[in-house]
Design a protein around this motif. Structure first.
Motif, PDB file in Angstrom:
ATOM      1  N   ARG A 109       0.694  -1.207  -0.164  1.00  0.00           N
ATOM      2  CA  ARG A 109       0.074  -0.058  -0.009  1.00  0.00           C
ATOM      3  C   ARG A 109       0.847   1.373   0.135  1.00  0.00           C
ATOM      4  N   ILE A 110       0.441   2.366  -0.627  1.00  0.00           N
ATOM      5  CA  ILE A 110       1.020   3.576  -0.535  1.00  0.00           C
ATOM      6  C   ILE A 110      -0.291   4.598  -0.639  1.00  0.00           C
ATOM      7  N   ASP A 111      -0.101   5.310   0.633  1.00  0.00           N
ATOM      8  CA  ASP A 111      -1.071   6.345   1.042  1.00  0.00           C
ATOM      9  C   ASP A 111      -2.310   5.649   1.159  1.00  0.00           C
ATOM     10  N   ASP A 112      -2.247   4.493   1.805  1.00  0.00           N
ATOM     11  CA  ASP A 112      -3.426   3.784   2.294  1.00  0.00           C
ATOM     12  C   ASP A 112      -4.203   3.383   1.081  1.00  0.00           C
ATOM     13  N   THR A 113      -3.575   3.280  -0.023  1.00  0.00           N
ATOM     14  CA  THR A 113      -4.381   2.397  -0.841  1.00  0.00           C
ATOM     15  C   THR A 113      -3.645   1.343  -1.680  1.00  0.00           C
ATOM     16  N   LEU A 114      -4.483   0.474  -1.546  1.00  0.00           N
ATOM     17  CA  LEU A 114      -4.024  -0.868  -2.283  1.00  0.00           C
ATOM     18  C   LEU A 114      -3.437  -0.827  -3.652  1.00  0.00           C
ATOM     19  N   GLN A 115      -2.152  -1.095  -3.719  1.00  0.00           N
ATOM     20  CA  GLN A 115      -1.604  -0.858  -4.932  1.00  0.00           C
ATOM     21  C   GLN A 115      -1.146  -2.310  -5.848  1.00  0.00           C
ATOM     22  N   GLU A 116      -0.730  -3.307  -5.109  1.00  0.00           N
ATOM     23  CA  GLU A 116      -0.375  -4.498  -5.477  1.00  0.00           C
ATOM     24  C   GLU A 116      -0.382  -5.713  -4.332  1.00  0.00           C
ATOM     25  N   GLN A 117      -0.350  -6.747  -4.864  1.00  0.00           N
ATOM     26  CA  GLN A 117       0.055  -7.810  -3.797  1.00  0.00           C
ATOM     27  C   GLN A 117       0.564  -9.210  -4.429  1.00  0.00           C
ATOM     28  N   THR A 118       1.316  -9.595  -3.619  1.00  0.00           N
ATOM     29  CA  THR A 118       1.991 -10.957  -4.174  1.00  0.00           C
ATOM     30  C   THR A 118       0.903 -11.923  -4.240  1.00  0.00           C
ATOM     31  N   GLY A 119       1.512 -13.145  -4.816  1.00  0.00           N
ATOM     32  CA  GLY A 119       0.634 -14.367  -4.849  1.00  0.00           C
ATOM     33  C   GLY A 119       0.733 -14.827  -3.490  1.00  0.00           C
ATOM     34  N   VAL A 120      -0.466 -15.704  -3.294  1.00  0.00           N
ATOM     35  CA  VAL A 120      -0.753 -16.427  -2.038  1.00  0.00           C
ATOM     36  C   VAL A 120       0.225 -17.958  -2.347  1.00  0.00           C
ATOM     37  N   LEU A 121       1.050 -18.086  -1.032  1.00  0.00           N
ATOM     38  CA  LEU A 121       1.600 -19.362  -1.073  1.00  0.00           C
ATOM     39  C   LEU A 121       0.923 -20.315  -0.394  1.00  0.00           C
ATOM     40  N   LYS A 122       0.270 -21.091  -1.173  1.00  0.00           N
ATOM     41  CA  LYS A 122      -0.383 -22.380  -0.241  1.00  0.00           C
ATOM     42  C   LYS A 122       0.384 -23.120   0.614  1.00  0.00           C
ATOM     43  N   GLY A 178       2.719 -22.021   2.495  1.00  0.00           N
ATOM     44  CA  GLY A 178       3.865 -21.442   2.677  1.00  0.00           C
ATOM     45  C   GLY A 178       4.599 -21.490   3.629  1.00  0.00           C
ATOM     46  N   GLY A 179       4.113 -21.528   4.856  1.00  0.00           N
ATOM     47  CA  GLY A 179       4.470 -21.685   6.201  1.00  0.00           C
ATOM     48  C   GLY A 179       5.116 -20.357   6.755  1.00  0.00           C
ATOM     49  N   ASN A 180       6.158 -20.705   7.585  1.00  0.00           N
ATOM     50  CA  ASN A 180       6.809 -19.526   8.402  1.00  0.00           C
ATOM     51  C   ASN A 180       7.835 -18.782   7.578  1.00  0.00           C
ATOM     52  N   ASN A 181       8.529 -19.247   6.433  1.00  0.00           N
ATOM     53  CA  ASN A 181       9.287 -18.870   5.765  1.00  0.00           C
ATOM     54  C   ASN A 181       9.093 -18.855   4.253  1.00  0.00           C
ATOM     55  N   PRO A 182       7.893 -17.992   3.862  1.00  0.00           N
ATOM     56  CA  PRO A 182       7.779 -18.081   2.296  1.00  0.00           C
ATOM     57  C   PRO A 182       8.852 -17.338   1.576  1.00  0.00           C
ATOM     58  N   MET A 183       8.867 -17.527   0.341  1.00  0.00           N
ATOM     59  CA  MET A 183       9.670 -16.684  -0.701  1.00  0.00           C
ATOM     60  C   MET A 183       8.764 -16.471  -1.830  1.00  0.00           C
ATOM     61  N   TRP A 184       8.688 -15.257  -1.976  1.00  0.00           N
ATOM     62  CA  TRP A 184       7.898 -14.683  -2.975  1.00  0.00           C
ATOM     63  C   TRP A 184       8.872 -14.281  -4.528  1.00  0.00           C
ATOM     64  N   ASN A 185       9.947 -13.662  -4.157  1.00  0.00           N
ATOM     65  CA  ASN A 185      10.815 -12.944  -5.285  1.00  0.00           C
ATOM     66  C   ASN A 185       9.770 -11.998  -6.330  1.00  0.00           C
ATOM     67  N   GLU A 186       8.764 -11.323  -5.668  1.00  0.00           N
ATOM     68  CA  GLU A 186       7.864 -10.562  -6.763  1.00  0.00           C
ATOM     69  C   GLU A 186       8.308  -9.150  -6.679  1.00  0.00           C
ATOM     70  N   LYS A 187       8.403  -8.514  -8.008  1.00  0.00           N
ATOM     71  CA  LYS A 187       8.860  -7.251  -8.326  1.00  0.00           C
ATOM     72  C   LYS A 187       7.795  -6.385  -8.805  1.00  0.00           C
ATOM     73  N   PHE A 188       7.411  -4.931  -8.145  1.00  0.00           N
ATOM     74  CA  PHE A 188       6.645  -4.036  -8.233  1.00  0.00           C
ATOM     75  C   PHE A 188       7.398  -2.774  -8.560  1.00  0.00           C
ATOM     76  N   MET A 189       6.517  -1.905  -9.411  1.00  0.00           N
ATOM     77  CA  MET A 189       7.050  -0.617  -9.681  1.00  0.00           C
ATOM     78  C   MET A 189       6.128   0.516  -9.384  1.00  0.00           C
ATOM     79  N   PHE A 190       6.319   1.602  -8.775  1.00  0.00           N
ATOM     80  CA  PHE A 190       5.428   2.645  -8.500  1.00  0.00           C
ATOM     81  C   PHE A 190       5.806   3.921  -8.852  1.00  0.00           C
ATOM     82  N   GLU A 191       5.049   4.832  -9.268  1.00  0.00           N
ATOM     83  CA  GLU A 191       5.459   6.154  -9.492  1.00  0.00           C
ATOM     84  C   GLU A 191       5.117   6.985  -8.162  1.00  0.00           C
ATOM     85  N   ILE A 192       6.082   7.346  -7.611  1.00  0.00           N
ATOM     86  CA  ILE A 192       5.952   8.232  -6.573  1.00  0.00           C
ATOM     87  C   ILE A 192       5.961   9.692  -6.635  1.00  0.00           C
TER      88      ILE A 192
END
Length: 163
Positions: free
Chosen positions: A31-44, A46-60
């Motif tokens: 979230r940026i400014d309390d607005t949802l921007q992106e989210q990673t995938g759900v790791l079914k 995934g446990g206590n040590n999940p790994m996403w390695n997902e990249k997002f880009m934002f205009e600030i």
């Protein structure tokens, strides 16, 4: 501060699960400014040590903005549970230009519920372009004077010589 923020949600470690049965199904809302921007995938499971390695880009656009990461546990029968969150002020990212570290994930009571590995890179608009503009002006200014003077003199001389 205007620029491009690149966010890599790499992984989490030592997350405290919310499920009584089975493993957590973690994901991260960004979230940026309390607005949802992106989210990673759900790791079914995934446990206590999940790994996403997902990249997002934002205009600030605003220097006082913070970027928030809400670490969630997906549930099918009930509302998803908040495991915890991380808040990073953007002025911190701007100051270092790049940050790679584990941030503490904290629940609503301020208790640590794990760590989130983030890679944050900020490229401010105008910084490189200003340097380019100065260089262009220096080179362009000399070239245009030489070209204008040379072309004008040649045209006049040629016109006079031909008449």
């Amino acid at each position: 501060m205007r620029g491009k923020l690149t966010v890599i949600v790499a992984k989490a470690q030592d997350l405290k699960g919310k499920d009584f049965v089975g493993k957590s199904d973690p994901y991260v809302k960004v979230r940026i400014d309390d607005t949802l921007q992106e989210q990673t995938g759900v790791l079914k499971e995934g446990g206590n040590n999940p790994m996403w390695n997902e990249k997002f880009m934002f205009e600030i656009k605003d220097e006082h903005t913070a970027i928030e990461f809400h670490v969630m546990d997906a549930d099918t029968a009930t509302k998803d549970d908040l495991i915890g969150q991380v808040q990073v002020p953007l002025h911190e990212v701007k100051a270092t230009s790049e940050s790679e570290r584990f941030y503490p994930v904290k629940d609503d009571k301020g208790q640590e519920t794990g760590q989130l590995h983030l890679i944050l890179t900020f490229h401010e608009y105008g910084v490189v372009h200003e340097g380019f503009a100065v260089l262009k002006e220096k080179l362009g200014g000399k070239k245009s004077k030489k070209t204008d003077g040379g072309d004008a003199g040649t045209s006049s001389s040629s016109s006079s010589a031909e008449e």
